[in-house]
Design an enzyme around this catalytic site. Sequence first.
Site, mmCIF file in Angstrom:
data_model
loop_
_atom_site.group_PDB
_atom_site.id
_atom_site.type_symbol
_atom_site.label_atom_id
_atom_site.label_comp_id
_atom_site.label_asym_id
_atom_site.label_seq_id
_atom_site.Cartn_x
_atom_site.Cartn_y
_atom_site.Cartn_z
ATOM 1 N N PRO A 195 0.827 -1.201 0.000
ATOM 2 C CA PRO A 195 0.000 0.000 0.000
ATOM 3 C C PRO A 195 0.865 1.256 0.000
ATOM 4 O O PRO A 195 1.924 1.284 0.619
ATOM 5 C CB PRO A 195 -0.778 -0.083 1.315
ATOM 6 C CG PRO A 195 -0.676 -1.487 1.748
ATOM 7 C CD PRO A 195 0.583 -2.045 1.177
ATOM 8 N N GLU A 208 15.939 3.940 27.707
ATOM 9 C CA GLU A 208 16.301 4.398 26.353
ATOM 10 C C GLU A 208 17.813 4.450 26.180
ATOM 11 O O GLU A 208 18.335 4.048 25.140
ATOM 12 C CB GLU A 208 15.684 5.768 26.054
ATOM 13 C CG GLU A 208 14.157 5.772 26.000
ATOM 14 C CD GLU A 208 13.580 4.741 25.046
ATOM 15 O OE1 GLU A 208 14.238 4.420 24.030
ATOM 16 O OE2 GLU A 208 12.484 4.231 25.327
ATOM 17 N N ASP A 228 9.545 -3.931 22.800
ATOM 18 C CA ASP A 228 10.877 -4.485 22.529
ATOM 19 C C ASP A 228 10.818 -6.006 22.466
ATOM 20 O O ASP A 228 11.440 -6.630 21.602
ATOM 21 C CB ASP A 228 11.854 -4.086 23.650
ATOM 22 C CG ASP A 228 11.943 -2.577 23.818
ATOM 23 O OD1 ASP A 228 11.684 -1.869 22.831
ATOM 24 O OD2 ASP A 228 12.264 -2.122 24.930
HETATM 25 P P1 ADP Z 1 -1.336 2.839 -3.667
HETATM 26 O O1 ADP Z 1 -2.417 2.941 -4.674
HETATM 27 O O2 ADP Z 1 -0.150 2.060 -4.139
HETATM 28 O O3 ADP Z 1 -1.779 2.384 -2.333
HETATM 29 P P2 ADP Z 1 -1.272 5.642 -4.072
HETATM 30 O O4 ADP Z 1 -0.999 5.678 -5.506
HETATM 31 O O5 ADP Z 1 -2.667 5.868 -3.661
HETATM 32 O O6 ADP Z 1 -0.765 4.295 -3.441
HETATM 33 O O7 ADP Z 1 -0.318 6.674 -3.349
HETATM 34 C C1 ADP Z 1 -0.766 7.528 -2.360
HETATM 35 C C2 ADP Z 1 0.002 8.815 -2.390
HETATM 36 O O8 ADP Z 1 1.356 8.610 -2.045
HETATM 37 C C3 ADP Z 1 0.035 9.452 -3.747
HETATM 38 O O9 ADP Z 1 -1.071 10.249 -3.959
HETATM 39 C C4 ADP Z 1 1.310 10.258 -3.712
HETATM 40 O O10 ADP Z 1 1.093 11.504 -3.098
HETATM 41 C C5 ADP Z 1 2.193 9.454 -2.788
HETATM 42 N N1 ADP Z 1 3.127 8.626 -3.556
HETATM 43 C C6 ADP Z 1 3.201 7.289 -3.542
HETATM 44 N N2 ADP Z 1 4.187 6.847 -4.312
HETATM 45 C C7 ADP Z 1 4.753 7.933 -4.862
HETATM 46 C C8 ADP Z 1 5.824 8.146 -5.786
HETATM 47 N N3 ADP Z 1 6.531 7.121 -6.289
HETATM 48 N N4 ADP Z 1 6.134 9.407 -6.121
HETATM 49 C C9 ADP Z 1 5.450 10.445 -5.609
HETATM 50 N N5 ADP Z 1 4.431 10.316 -4.763
HETATM 51 C C10 ADP Z 1 4.081 9.081 -4.378
HETATM 52 ZN ZN ZN Z 2 12.516 -0.121 24.806
#
Ligand code: ADP
Ligand code: ZN
Length: 622
Positions: free
Chosen positions: A226, A444, A520
């Site tokens: 994702p 820590e 941890d």
């Molecule tokens: P997925 O569909 O793979 O879950 P998205 O395409 O919805 O991810 O990405 C969510 C957001 O993350 C995008 O709108 C963009 O702002 C940012 N993002 C993700 N990958 C990139 C990338 N390679 N370059 C620039 N922005 C990115």
């Molecule tokens: Zn710890």
Amino acid sequence: MDKNKITDDPSQRPNNNWKSFLWTLALLLILNSLVFPNLFKPKIIPTTYSAFINKVDSGLIKQVNIDGNKIYFATPGDTIDRKGDTIDLIFQTGKMNDANLVDRLLVADSPNENGKIEFTETIPRENSPILSFLLYWVLPGAIFFFIWRNAMKSMGGRMGGNYMSFGKNKEKIYAEDEIKTTFADVAGQDEAKESLNEIIDFLHNPKKYNEMGAALPKGVLLVGPPGTGKTLIARAVAGEAKVPFFALSGSEFVQMFVGMGAAKVRDLFSQANQKAPCIIFIDEIDAIGKRRDGMTSNDEREQTLNQLLTEMDGFDGQKGVVILAATNRPESLDKALLRPGRFDRRVQMELPDLEGRKAILQVHLKKVKHEEIDLDLIARATSGASGAELANIVNEAALRAVRNESSSVTTADLEESIETVIAGAQRKGKVISDEEKRIIAYHEIGHAMVAAMQSHSAPVHKITIIPRTSGALGYTMQIDEGERNLYSKEDLENRIATFTGGRAAEEVIFNRITTGASNDIEQATKIARAMITRYGMSEEFDMVALETINNPYLSSDTSLSCSPETAARIDDVVLSIVKNAHEKAKKIIRENEAKMHELSEYLIKKETITGEEFMKILEAKK
Ligand code: ADP
Ligand code: ZN
Ligand code: MG
């Protein structure tokens, strides 16, 4: 027509041509009221029945017309002058149950030439059969239909269903025509872009491919964790190819009523065929494309899937319709979807590496006002973060800059927002007693000490004992120097030791253990387990796979694939690995107890210290 005719004679009405009649009537009415406001309108004066009878008997009446339960009559001489015109007055009275009226009218005198009253009764209005059918059957039906449809529509909307379809889907899928997203908006992901470039070229110029006799894949599956930009890159393909983009999410197909998902697929493809060349994008395709396992059945989903398979087989690949789909659960997809002729090309979207993260940060930093940013530092601190998380970090930093009323985003803003994203916002209000603060500080510093003393562990970047909304009371942030792809057995053992370092410090310094080490413990155990079951790093089990990962992109869920006896032995080995690491950590703490005190006091005073400060104190000779 006699302009003073009392009522309109229905027998003269063009019955069979009601439409032109209506038009004529409407025109007349308009003319009547606009041009000659009162020309055709007789002046009607109500009067009594007895006055009427009186006038009949006195032979004063020219004309009588009985219309329903009203009697209209006219007498000569009773006129008014209206705008220069002389208009007869018409009298009106109620009709009484008077059986002798006709006899009376027949015998009465009249100023008419023949001396007889002209009298008649209006035939009750009878509408044309077509008109009355329309009026009494079609119109109420139509009204009910509309009411019902609107009610159903609002109900359907609420329940996510679509009742009013009659086999045709009313909720149309619209193509977006001008996508502004381009490959420039997608940082990194060069391999993905490369394999999608061919698709773009095909959409630009399908002829070139047709002449060669080459058929491009109909479907391209974007696969990856994702937030890696799958949705983004799909839009970018449409933007680059400058073609219409039909975007739909898999879950939108699966609706409440059986058949709707399938209808939607049909609708989608028939529209796309008209708009070719174009792109169909099905996001989160696993919602419909899940493997049909025969155990759980979901008719709706399966029908939708079958329809999708059929449509994909049916459409002409030469025409220029390309189907993109995205999923982060490729392993759950039905095999039929993946076979050649369907989604046979797979484009892998990966979590960005160091360079990728820098590029993504740059893309998103363009959108905010910022100073010179130490990109390298931020990129190193965000190892494992997805594009979406990086975009979020930049945005958080911008929000923080606004909150602090500064004019632009700084590296410090970004660092703070990394922590916010990882550990939650600072919880300044949380009350922590001095005693607890001491324990947290030593815990820590314990982590940091163990990490620093093992040459293979990543150097400490930052230590803080400011509580976070995630529940963390403090934490030690480590940043890898470079990008690591391989970890040796020793690296992993050192990491486990670092995880146990916090608890070890509590034990050595306070001779007491707290609940502070729960996270941890979880992390240490996870690594130790993976070493044995997946990385083959134990003598006992050698290179045997004991565990499989269920879903590589979404969670680290695993299932054991061994006998219960083996599982029990695995537990023993895991225990011994963690125990060894724990002992090692305690030894390090004991050996550096003086430095532990010095560093912890400093941390309690400052609450947050950097890796440099830590190393300076650690390396200072006493
Ligand atoms: P997925 O569909 O793979 O879950 P998205 O395409 O919805 O991810 O990405 C969510 C957001 O993350 C995008 O709108 C963009 O702002 C940012 N993002 C993700 N990958 C990139 C990338 N390679 N370059 C620039 N922005 C990115
Ligand atoms: Zn710890
Ligand atoms: Mg997505």
